[in-house]
Motif scaffolding. Structure first.
Motif, PDB file in Angstrom:
ATOM      1  N   ARG A 127       3.963   4.680 -14.071  1.00 10.06           N
ATOM      2  CA  ARG A 127       2.814   5.734 -14.050  1.00 10.06           C
ATOM      3  C   ARG A 127       2.664   6.771 -14.585  1.00 10.06           C
ATOM      4  O   ARG A 127       1.779   8.564 -15.016  1.00 10.06           O
ATOM      5  CB  ARG A 127       2.398   5.636 -12.252  1.00 10.06           C
ATOM      6  N   SER A 128       3.978   7.965 -14.647  1.00  8.67           N
ATOM      7  CA  SER A 128       4.902   8.701 -15.266  1.00  8.67           C
ATOM      8  C   SER A 128       4.204   8.751 -16.749  1.00  8.67           C
ATOM      9  O   SER A 128       3.671   9.937 -17.133  1.00  8.67           O
ATOM     10  CB  SER A 128       6.020   9.455 -14.788  1.00  8.67           C
ATOM     11  N   ILE A 181      12.119   0.885   0.005  1.00  6.54           N
ATOM     12  CA  ILE A 181      11.007   1.081  -0.693  1.00  6.54           C
ATOM     13  C   ILE A 181      11.640   1.962  -1.819  1.00  6.54           C
ATOM     14  O   ILE A 181      11.240   1.247  -3.064  1.00  6.54           O
ATOM     15  CB  ILE A 181       9.771   1.351  -0.050  1.00  6.54           C
ATOM     16  N   LEU A 182      12.034   3.213  -1.711  1.00  8.60           N
ATOM     17  CA  LEU A 182      12.165   3.718  -3.161  1.00  8.60           C
ATOM     18  C   LEU A 182      12.882   3.380  -4.005  1.00  8.60           C
ATOM     19  O   LEU A 182      13.492   3.808  -5.152  1.00  8.60           O
ATOM     20  CB  LEU A 182      11.990   5.460  -2.288  1.00  8.60           C
ATOM     21  N   LEU A 227       0.775  -0.913  -0.180  1.00  3.96           N
ATOM     22  CA  LEU A 227       0.513   0.313  -0.114  1.00  3.96           C
ATOM     23  C   LEU A 227       0.892   1.480  -0.240  1.00  3.96           C
ATOM     24  O   LEU A 227       0.624   2.408  -0.535  1.00  3.96           O
ATOM     25  CB  LEU A 227      -1.158  -0.199   1.024  1.00  3.96           C
ATOM     26  N   ILE A 228       1.818   0.889   0.887  1.00  3.10           N
ATOM     27  CA  ILE A 228       2.760   2.499   1.054  1.00  3.10           C
ATOM     28  C   ILE A 228       3.691   2.419  -0.778  1.00  3.10           C
ATOM     29  O   ILE A 228       3.172   3.572  -1.155  1.00  3.10           O
ATOM     30  CB  ILE A 228       3.866   2.441   1.906  1.00  3.10           C
ATOM     31  N   THR A 229       3.570   1.900  -1.242  1.00  2.00           N
ATOM     32  CA  THR A 229       4.546   1.532  -2.633  1.00  2.00           C
ATOM     33  C   THR A 229       3.388   2.052  -3.722  1.00  2.00           C
ATOM     34  O   THR A 229       3.266   2.893  -4.136  1.00  2.00           O
ATOM     35  CB  THR A 229       5.383  -0.089  -3.130  1.00  2.00           C
ATOM     36  N   GLU A 230       2.476   1.698  -3.732  1.00  4.21           N
ATOM     37  CA  GLU A 230       0.933   1.821  -4.150  1.00  4.21           C
ATOM     38  C   GLU A 230       0.554   3.873  -3.749  1.00  4.21           C
ATOM     39  O   GLU A 230       1.334   4.668  -5.316  1.00  4.21           O
ATOM     40  CB  GLU A 230      -0.196   0.963  -4.348  1.00  4.21           C
ATOM     41  N   ILE A 231       0.974   4.795  -3.372  1.00  6.05           N
ATOM     42  CA  ILE A 231       0.649   5.230  -2.642  1.00  6.05           C
ATOM     43  C   ILE A 231       1.871   5.945  -3.141  1.00  6.05           C
ATOM     44  O   ILE A 231       1.482   7.285  -4.062  1.00  6.05           O
ATOM     45  CB  ILE A 231       0.415   5.519  -1.271  1.00  6.05           C
TER      46      ILE A 231
END
Length: 371
Positions: A53-54, A40-41, A14-18
């Motif tokens: 996404r971009s 994660i980043l 969920l953190i990754t998705e956000i």
């Protein structure tokens, strides 16, 4: 963050998705939240997800040359601007990048900018020789390259090998061979390569990279006219397009027109007025199409003309107004729209000299950088 919860209690997926939905300028701040977020980043999965996404939301990218460096801004890119009577976009400040003297600027290529003549620090301007610099405008990461005799350079990308290369070409009457530098290999050094046709370029000459081939206008040394130079980034071989049509046009801008090499040509017609033409395929120059007519009170920055992936021709117009405008023209529908860009008010240097502003279309933010 949800009240009463810590980042450790929120699923990593969920953190990754956000985080993948945030703009690139926010990612750096997120790295400071915790070691978990930093890990994660830094994952290749997140970098790839962010790029995906971009790519679905390309933006207009503005580069402003200021006295203390470069300022980068982005704004949403309209998909159907012709359906509205007027359109206003807001450009958000993205990042400031130091760059002193007047650095040569090749443009955006696969998310990177190549400056072929730059000083990063103002304190070095009297003691250090300017060098080429690669910059990721999304993250601010940059890397200085060896001098390479300070010739004009172009940044090319091989989409098959996923590899960047810099081509350095002679300026004016320099008697030097072209050089190539391959990025990301750990061996950052220039290599001389053979070119079967002696040619040179000027400081103001731009190029374009399409499907792994760099194109630019070169001046032949033997007969003193221009040809289109084609450099295959993968094989490092040269080819040339010698079309008589292009020899007589002093203001020509090569463009990527929906995957083909095209050109924008400017012709002075009368009383200071200018006509702009579009050639969708340089191999068929006789099919040039009238694009737009400029009166003597306006100036079009030919270095900023580009084409979106959907075929819209976009350029900046400078006039007596204190507003910034981007013009959209669709040659298929024969429709055009003037789009007002807000957000430049704080950049006084831009208003002082509007020719210091450049615009690029289909900009995709990318967290990757050359190691």
């Amino acid at each position: 963050m949800i009240r009463g919860q810590t980042s450790d209690s929120i699923p990593i997926d969920l953190i990754t998705e956000i985080l993948s939905r945030l703009p690139a300028k926010s990612i750096a701040r997120c790295r400071c939240v915790s070691k978990l977020w930093t890990s994660i980043l830094d994952r290749p999965y997140f970098t790839k997800l962010f790029l995906t996404r971009s790519s679905a939301r390309p933006r207009l990218f503005f580069a402003i040359k200021r006295a203390d460096g470069w300022c980068f801004l982005t704004s949403p890119q309209p998909h159907s601007p012709y359906d509205k009577s007027s359109l206003v976009l807001v450009a958000d400040f993205h990042i400031k990048f130091p760059g002193y003297m007047w650095p040569g600027f090749f443009g955006l290529n696969s998310g990177l900018i190549y400056f072929y003549h730059m000083l990063i620090s103002e304190k070095d301007k009297d003691t250090v020789v300017p060098v080429p610099v690669i910059c990721n405008p999304s993250t601010g990461q940059h890397m200085s390259l060896p001098n390479g005799n300070m010739k004009k350079g172009f940044l090319g990308f091989d989409p098959i090998e996923k590899q960047f290369k810099v081509l350095s070409v002679r300026l004016y009457n320099e008697n030097q061979s072209p050089q190539v530098l391959t990025l990301g290999t750990g061996n950052v050094s220039w290599r001389k390569i053979h070119c079967p046709l002696k040619h040179y370029i000027s400081y103001c000459e731009d190029g374009v990279c399409i499907n792994g081939v760099l194109y630019y206008l070169g001046h032949r040394v033997d007969v003193w006219y221009r040809v289109i130079v084609c450099f295959d980034v993968s094989s490092e071989k040269f080819n040339f397009i010698d079309e008589e049509f292009f020899r007589r046009w002093p203001r020509t801008k090569l463009i990527n027109y929906m995957g083909k090499l095209g050109a924008i040509i400017y012709e002075y017609v009368a009383f200071g007025d200018t006509m702009m033409y579009l050639i969708k395929d340089v191999m068929k120059p006789e099919q040039r199409q009238h694009v737009y007519f400029f009166g003597k009170d306006t100036f079009v920055d030919d270095s900023s003309v580009s084409v979106t992936s959907t075929g819209d021709v976009v350029w900046l117009i400078y006039d007596t107004s204190k507003l910034f405008y981007v013009f959209y023209f669709n040659p298929i529908r024969n429709t055009h729209q003037r789009v007002e860009i807000q957000g430049f008010e704080v950049n006084h240097d831009a208003f002082a000299n509007r020719r210091n502003v450049r615009v690029f279309v289909d900009h995709v933010e990318d967290l990757n950088f050359i190691k």
